[in-house]
Design an enzyme around this catalytic site. Structure first.
Site, PDB file in Angstrom:
ATOM      1  N   GLY A 146       0.968  -1.481  -0.003  1.00  0.00           N
ATOM      2  CA  GLY A 146      -0.146  -0.660  -0.039  1.00  0.00           C
ATOM      3  C   GLY A 146       0.782   1.422   0.190  1.00  0.00           C
ATOM      4  CB  ALA A 160      16.109  10.296   1.161  1.00  0.00           C
ATOM      5  CB  VAL A 162      17.751   9.644  -5.667  1.00  0.00           C
ATOM      6  CG1 VAL A 162      18.269   9.956  -6.732  1.00  0.00           C
ATOM      7  CG2 VAL A 162      17.097   8.365  -5.914  1.00  0.00           C
ATOM      8  NE  ARG A 172      -2.379  -4.175  -1.915  1.00  0.00           N
ATOM      9  CZ  ARG A 172      -1.456  -3.813  -0.261  1.00  0.00           C
ATOM     10  NH1 ARG A 172      -1.004  -4.100   0.410  1.00  0.00           N
ATOM     11  NH2 ARG A 172      -2.431  -2.809   0.436  1.00  0.00           N
ATOM     12  CG  ASP A 211       4.131  -7.459   7.196  1.00  0.00           C
ATOM     13  OD1 ASP A 211       2.795  -6.254   6.993  1.00  0.00           O
ATOM     14  OD2 ASP A 211       3.334  -7.257   8.317  1.00  0.00           O
ATOM     15  CB  THR A 244       3.162   0.000   5.944  1.00  0.00           C
ATOM     16  OG1 THR A 244       1.772   0.167   6.131  1.00  0.00           O
ATOM     17  CG2 THR A 244       4.123  -0.053   7.268  1.00  0.00           C
ATOM     18  CG  ASP A 300      -1.272  -0.509   7.838  1.00  0.00           C
ATOM     19  OD1 ASP A 300      -2.057   0.671   7.974  1.00  0.00           O
ATOM     20  OD2 ASP A 300      -1.068  -1.210   6.689  1.00  0.00           O
ATOM     21  CG  ASP A 307       1.497  -2.838   9.738  1.00  0.00           C
ATOM     22  OD1 ASP A 307       2.697  -2.439  10.022  1.00  0.00           O
ATOM     23  OD2 ASP A 307       0.645  -3.843   9.420  1.00  0.00           O
ATOM     24  N   GLY A 357      -5.829   0.412   8.891  1.00  0.00           N
ATOM     25  CA  GLY A 357      -4.726  -0.545   9.845  1.00  0.00           C
ATOM     26  C   GLY A 357      -5.087  -1.937   9.455  1.00  0.00           C
ATOM     27  NE  ARG A 358      -2.907  -4.619   4.704  1.00  0.00           N
ATOM     28  CZ  ARG A 358      -2.155  -5.363   3.114  1.00  0.00           C
ATOM     29  NH1 ARG A 358      -1.580  -7.097   4.363  1.00  0.00           N
ATOM     30  NH2 ARG A 358      -1.904  -5.213   3.017  1.00  0.00           N
ATOM     31  CE  LYS A 385     -25.714  19.666  25.095  1.00  0.00           C
ATOM     32  NZ  LYS A 385     -26.339  19.326  25.895  1.00  0.00           N
ATOM     33  CG  HIS A 386     -19.574  15.004  20.710  1.00  0.00           C
ATOM     34  ND1 HIS A 386     -19.558  16.424  21.216  1.00  0.00           N
ATOM     35  CD2 HIS A 386     -18.610  14.147  21.319  1.00  0.00           C
ATOM     36  CE1 HIS A 386     -18.460  16.274  21.656  1.00  0.00           C
ATOM     37  NE2 HIS A 386     -17.656  15.143  21.343  1.00  0.00           N
ATOM     38  CD  GLU A 445      -8.608  -1.306   7.760  1.00  0.00           C
ATOM     39  OE1 GLU A 445      -9.870  -0.807   6.852  1.00  0.00           O
ATOM     40  OE2 GLU A 445      -7.165  -1.747   7.378  1.00  0.00           O
ATOM     41  NE  ARG A 464     -27.228   9.927  10.836  1.00  0.00           N
ATOM     42  CZ  ARG A 464     -28.404   9.941  11.836  1.00  0.00           C
ATOM     43  NH1 ARG A 464     -28.782   9.278  12.969  1.00  0.00           N
ATOM     44  NH2 ARG A 464     -29.704  10.672  11.528  1.00  0.00           N
TER      45      ARG A 464
HETATM   46  P1  ATP Z   1       0.728  -2.371   3.690  1.00  0.00           P
HETATM   47  O1  ATP Z   1       0.574  -2.952   4.872  1.00  0.00           O
HETATM   48  O2  ATP Z   1       1.202  -1.329   3.854  1.00  0.00           O
HETATM   49  O3  ATP Z   1      -0.648  -2.588   2.584  1.00  0.00           O
HETATM   50  P2  ATP Z   1       2.742  -4.492   2.443  1.00  0.00           P
HETATM   51  O4  ATP Z   1       3.976  -4.331   2.169  1.00  0.00           O
HETATM   52  O5  ATP Z   1       2.993  -5.521   4.004  1.00  0.00           O
HETATM   53  O6  ATP Z   1       2.613  -3.163   2.822  1.00  0.00           O
HETATM   54  P3  ATP Z   1       1.789  -6.416   1.224  1.00  0.00           P
HETATM   55  O7  ATP Z   1       0.339  -6.219   0.100  1.00  0.00           O
HETATM   56  O8  ATP Z   1       1.345  -7.712   2.566  1.00  0.00           O
HETATM   57  O9  ATP Z   1       1.577  -5.259   1.166  1.00  0.00           O
HETATM   58  O10 ATP Z   1       3.434  -6.624   0.430  1.00  0.00           O
HETATM   59  C1  ATP Z   1       3.064  -6.097  -1.048  1.00  0.00           C
HETATM   60  C2  ATP Z   1       4.056  -6.889  -1.920  1.00  0.00           C
HETATM   61  O11 ATP Z   1       5.062  -8.061  -1.238  1.00  0.00           O
HETATM   62  C3  ATP Z   1       3.531  -8.037  -2.237  1.00  0.00           C
HETATM   63  O12 ATP Z   1       2.393  -8.062  -3.194  1.00  0.00           O
HETATM   64  C4  ATP Z   1       4.462  -9.357  -2.683  1.00  0.00           C
HETATM   65  O13 ATP Z   1       4.447  -8.825  -4.162  1.00  0.00           O
HETATM   66  C5  ATP Z   1       5.316  -9.567  -1.911  1.00  0.00           C
HETATM   67  N1  ATP Z   1       5.605 -10.154  -1.025  1.00  0.00           N
HETATM   68  C6  ATP Z   1       4.542 -10.131   0.348  1.00  0.00           C
HETATM   69  N2  ATP Z   1       4.617 -11.443   0.799  1.00  0.00           N
HETATM   70  C7  ATP Z   1       5.365 -12.251   0.682  1.00  0.00           C
HETATM   71  C8  ATP Z   1       6.162 -12.980   0.621  1.00  0.00           C
HETATM   72  N3  ATP Z   1       6.172 -13.756   1.852  1.00  0.00           N
HETATM   73  N4  ATP Z   1       7.211 -13.606  -0.026  1.00  0.00           N
HETATM   74  C9  ATP Z   1       8.219 -12.428  -0.852  1.00  0.00           C
HETATM   75  N5  ATP Z   1       7.202 -11.594  -1.191  1.00  0.00           N
HETATM   76  C10 ATP Z   1       6.030 -11.006  -0.603  1.00  0.00           C
END
Ligand code: ATP
Length: 320
Positions: free
Chosen positions: A11, A22, A24, A72, A103, A125, A127, A129, A170-171, A214-215, A222, A243
């Site tokens: 994401g 930074a 580059v 992704r 992660d 990210t 999140d 996390d 926040g996943r 009042k609120h 999520e 709401r």
């Molecule tokens: P966010 O949580 O902010 O969305 P993220 O990096 O955790 O970020 P993911 O969609 O989980 O988002 O992972 C991003 C990309 O990393 C995946 O689409 C995939 O290309 C690669 N990836 C994820 N898991 C693995 C894995 N176990 N081994 C190799 N590549 C992976």
């Protein structure tokens, strides 16, 4: 190391552009060349790679999103995908890679490192996390965006004496809800890391009304459940006419805050230093105000992210 690559994955998060900038600029300062990979690991396997100059990252520090795009690409979890990626990196003469993402992206970086290709993970990210770092790039901007929305909702909630449930991103992690909830003076914060009792939540709303509030603003992560489901549960107990606002993707966009730009600049530069010093299979982090380099396997396999639950307790003490 003379030539490195950089990509953003997972994401998007505000401050990713500042981190690329930074990487580059620091690499050029150290006498290295930098190549940008478009669309994360998806672009890597097909060789969507180009040289980046000082000017390519000009006018970028203030922009949200990522100019290298993100994707992704679950196929990168296969060895076939990873080996294709390494082949492309070698084809461009790239000797080390900076991976900016969450992660999942770290797992991609870990896999490449396991195949002997030096990678450095940079925590990007919204999140917050990622284990082993106090903050991730994008988190501060997102909680400020959420805060702005919560302040606006408070105005209307007060005018009509209403109860609002605001679902935030926040996943599986509650950090966005926790920080924005405390900062906005929310009556209740519901996060995956803390059990809740829906009847106690309802009781709290009633008590607040009796005390003249009042609120009632409930910030819901999520990762717990969706806002509509939560509101239905409350309305089933009493006719609160709750709401619901689902903030959605507005939480991702926008110009990064000063804090995110500084963090992105520090971590991006630190990642380049790590590669220059010959580290691979690592990630950079901010830990107790210090920039640190950690083993990526150790970080993913043995460390766990937990939000600062003192903030949760504090909100319970001061929100009513
Ligand atoms: P966010 O949580 O902010 O969305 P993220 O990096 O955790 O970020 P993911 O969609 O989980 O988002 O992972 C991003 C990309 O990393 C995946 O689409 C995939 O290309 C690669 N990836 C994820 N898991 C693995 C894995 N176990 N081994 C190799 N590549 C992976």
């Amino acid at each position: 190391m003379k030539r490195i690559g950089v990509l953003t994955s997972g994401g998007d998060a505000p401050g990713m552009n500042a981190a690329i900038r930074a990487v580059v600029r620091k690499a050029l300062y150290e006498g290295m060349e930098v190549y940008g990979v478009n669309y994360g690991f998806a672009g890597l396997v097909v060789g969507d790679i180009r040289k980046l100059t000082q000017r390519d990252v000009g006018d970028m520090i203030q922009r949200g999103g990522t100019f290298l795009y993100s994707a992704r690409y679950p196929q990168f979890a296969t060895e076939e995908g990873q080996l294709k990626g390494i082949e492309q990196l070698k084809r461009f003469g790239i000797e080390g890679l900076v991976v900016i993402g969450g992660d999942g992206s770290y797992r991609g970086a870990k896999a490449l490192s396991r195949h002997g290709f030096p990678c450095v993970g940079v925590p990007g990210t919204i999140d917050n996390d990622i284990p082993g770092t106090d903050y991730t790039i994008g988190f501060d901007t997102t909680i400020n965006t959420v805060l702005d929305a919560l302040d606006r909702i408070r105005d209307t909630a007060t005018s009509h004496v209403r109860t609002f449930v605001i679902e935030v991103m926040g996943r599986d992690a509650g950090d966005i809800a926790l920080w924005s909830g405390l900062a906005s003076g929310a009556e209740q914060i519901i996060i995956p890391e803390k059990n809740f009792d829906i009847t106690a939540v309802a009781e709290n709303i009633r008590e607040g009304r009796e005390k003249g509030k009042k609120h009632s603003i409930i910030v819901l992560a999520e990762g717990v459940m969706d806002g509509k489901e939560f509101a239905d549960k409350l309305d089933a107990i009493d006719n609160f006419h709750v709401r619901v606002t689902v903030l959605g993707h507005v939480q991702r966009g926008g110009s990064p805050t000063a804090r995110d730009r500084v963090l992105a600049s520090q971590l991006g530069a630190k990642a380049v230093e790590a590669l220059k010093e010959g580290h691979g299979g690592v990630c950079v982090a901010l830990y107790k105000e210090e920039l640190v380099v950690r083993d990526i396997v150790e970080t993913l396999d043995n460390m766990k992210h937990t939000p600062n639950l003192d903030l949760y307790k504090l909100n319970e003490e001061i929100s009513n």
